[in-house]
Design a protein around this motif. Structure first.
Motif, PDB file in Angstrom:
ATOM      1  N   TYR A  63       0.806  -1.216   0.000  1.00  0.00           N
ATOM      2  CA  TYR A  63       0.000   0.000   0.000  1.00  0.00           C
ATOM      3  C   TYR A  63       0.843   1.271   0.000  1.00  0.00           C
ATOM      4  O   TYR A  63       0.309   2.373   0.120  1.00  0.00           O
TER       5      TYR A  63
ATOM      6  N   CYS B 216     -10.570  -2.022   9.601  1.00  0.00           N
ATOM      7  CA  CYS B 216      -9.705  -1.023   8.963  1.00  0.00           C
ATOM      8  C   CYS B 216     -10.589   0.086   8.411  1.00  0.00           C
ATOM      9  O   CYS B 216     -11.566  -0.188   7.701  1.00  0.00           O
TER      10      CYS B 216
ATOM     11  N   VAL C 224     -10.142   2.157   6.045  1.00  0.00           N
ATOM     12  CA  VAL C 224     -10.146   2.235   4.582  1.00  0.00           C
ATOM     13  C   VAL C 224     -11.031   1.144   3.988  1.00  0.00           C
ATOM     14  O   VAL C 224     -11.926   1.401   3.173  1.00  0.00           O
ATOM     15  N   HIS C 225     -10.824  -0.093   4.417  1.00  0.00           N
ATOM     16  CA  HIS C 225     -11.602  -1.204   3.876  1.00  0.00           C
ATOM     17  C   HIS C 225     -13.071  -1.137   4.293  1.00  0.00           C
ATOM     18  O   HIS C 225     -13.964  -1.507   3.530  1.00  0.00           O
TER      19      HIS C 225
ATOM     20  N   THR D 137      -9.385  -2.915  -2.731  1.00  0.00           N
ATOM     21  CA  THR D 137      -8.552  -2.780  -1.538  1.00  0.00           C
ATOM     22  C   THR D 137      -7.915  -1.390  -1.605  1.00  0.00           C
ATOM     23  O   THR D 137      -8.322  -0.550  -2.416  1.00  0.00           O
ATOM     24  N   GLU D 138      -6.922  -1.134  -0.795  1.00  0.00           N
ATOM     25  CA  GLU D 138      -6.232   0.151  -0.786  1.00  0.00           C
ATOM     26  C   GLU D 138      -5.591   0.416  -2.150  1.00  0.00           C
ATOM     27  O   GLU D 138      -5.091  -0.499  -2.807  1.00  0.00           O
ATOM     28  N   THR D 139      -5.587   1.673  -2.574  1.00  0.00           N
ATOM     29  CA  THR D 139      -5.175   2.023  -3.932  1.00  0.00           C
ATOM     30  C   THR D 139      -3.737   1.643  -4.268  1.00  0.00           C
ATOM     31  O   THR D 139      -3.416   1.401  -5.432  1.00  0.00           O
TER      32      THR D 139
ATOM     33  N   ALA E 112     -10.019   5.160  -1.478  1.00  0.00           N
ATOM     34  CA  ALA E 112      -9.608   4.009  -0.668  1.00  0.00           C
ATOM     35  C   ALA E 112      -8.104   4.088  -0.442  1.00  0.00           C
ATOM     36  O   ALA E 112      -7.319   3.268  -0.921  1.00  0.00           O
ATOM     37  N   CYS E 113      -7.712   5.107   0.291  1.00  0.00           N
ATOM     38  CA  CYS E 113      -6.296   5.439   0.447  1.00  0.00           C
ATOM     39  C   CYS E 113      -5.971   5.571   1.927  1.00  0.00           C
ATOM     40  O   CYS E 113      -6.627   6.326   2.648  1.00  0.00           O
ATOM     41  N   CYS E 114      -4.968   4.839   2.394  1.00  0.00           N
ATOM     42  CA  CYS E 114      -4.572   4.875   3.808  1.00  0.00           C
ATOM     43  C   CYS E 114      -3.573   6.003   4.033  1.00  0.00           C
ATOM     44  O   CYS E 114      -2.439   5.950   3.556  1.00  0.00           O
TER      45      CYS E 114
END
Length: 331
Positions: free
Chosen positions: A50, A196, A198-199, A262-264, A286-288
């Motif tokens: 990620y 999470c 993001v998810h 999922t995360e980008t 969808a970015c942490c």
């Protein structure tokens, strides 16, 4: 009003303290500095899937939590730079007590890990004598020290399948990964109510929107996603994949376009390892933000100064090592 003069605001005196001019960094120079320092310090750079594209690009190894744990366990380097979040650097420090483990920005935490405390685990064990605790690797060192097994999304099913039947089990802290494990194994477990951020925020509508834009694209969905149960009810038989599993599936599939749920940052890894195919992030949001705190600049600075360093107290390290080693042994 006719004949009135316009109101002119008074002249502003510049506040020089607010004007912070910085020379734009020379990315090529930063990369060169990292290469030089990596050799001088005998360092290895481990990056999670990620991470930013440029961070993945300079890493010695890019992978999921399980892969990074394995790399940390076997590295001969004297210094480990962890381009990830805090619990990952802690895991590396647990596996390598004699090495210098660096996390370039100590603010890089984890919303999922923050949902579970060691006391929460102890309370469950007190209510369930003889029970077993399986914790996702996305947990702090003191939580791991209270656990019987660690797991990742890639081996959670295998870990739970290895446990003796008729024994109470707590699966923590991700409730969505737990739901996936329960579906796959049929094992009933107590589940911690964590997720999470993001998810959890990825919605079925996000998937539907991308499916409309890319008809026929194959879905690659991570089991941490809050939307997974609803999507599975609409598409029976759909498989969920760990981030590493996404790589293998994309390589084996005849599909040419994939929606990556999922995360980008995972799109960067897929584009590198599976060239010639198209990978579409399920949502640009969808970015942490914790993962993205690691940059080329703070990697260079951490190598230069050998700071910030992540350590784990000896008593906690010894206890946390047991569930981690069980995780690595299971696969």
């Amino acid at each position: 009003m006719t004949g009135t003069r316009p109101v002119v605001p008074p002249a502003q005196i510049p506040h020089r303290d607010l004007l912070q001019l910085q020379v734009l960094p020379d990315e090529n120079q930063i990369r060169a500095d990292i290469e030089r320092l990596r050799k001088e310090k005998n360092a290895v750079i481990l990056a999670h899937n990620y991470q930013r594209p440029e961070v993945q690009g300079i890493a010695d190894f890019v992978g999921d939590s399980l892969g990074l744990s394995r790399q940390a366990a076997k590295t001969d380097a004297e210094v480990i730079v962890f381009a990830g979040v805090h619990f990952m650097a802690e895991t590396a420090a647990i596996l390598n007590p004699q090495k210098v483990v660096l996390l370039p920005d100590l603010r890089a935490g984890c919303s999922l890990a923050d949902t579970l405390t060691a006391q929460g685990v102890r309370d469950w064990k007190a209510r369930n004598p003889g029970g077993l605790v399986v914790t996702y690797v996305n947990t702090t060192a003191d939580v791991k020290a209270e656990s019987d097994y660690c797991c990742t999304s890639g081996n959670a099913v295998q870990v739970v399948q290895s446990l003796p039947e008729d024994t109470p089990v707590l699966f923590a802290p991700d409730r969505f990964l737990a739901a996936h494990v329960i579906r796959e194994t049929g094992r009933q477990m107590d589940v911690w109510d964590g997720a999470c951020h993001v998810h959890e925020a990825i919605r079925p509508e996000d998937i539907q929107g991308q499916q409309a834009a890319y008809p026929g694209a194959e879905l690659l969905i991570h089991p941490e996603c809050g939307c997974s149960t609803r999507v599975l009810s609409a598409i029976p038989g759909l498989q969920l994949y760990s981030t590493e599993g996404m790589i293998h599936r994309a390589q084996a599939s005849d599909a040419q376009t994939f929606i990556v749920v999922t995360e980008t940052g995972m799109v960067t890894r897929l584009e590198k390892d599976v060239p010639g195919k198209t990978f579409v992030p399920v949502s640009r949001t969808a970015c942490c933000e914790y993962m993205k705190m690691i940059t080329l600049e703070n990697i260079r600075d951490s190598l230069q100064n050998l700071q910030p360093r992540v350590t784990v107290p000896g008593a906690i390290r010894e206890r946390a090592l047991v569930p981690i080693e069980r995780m690595l042994a299971i696969g």
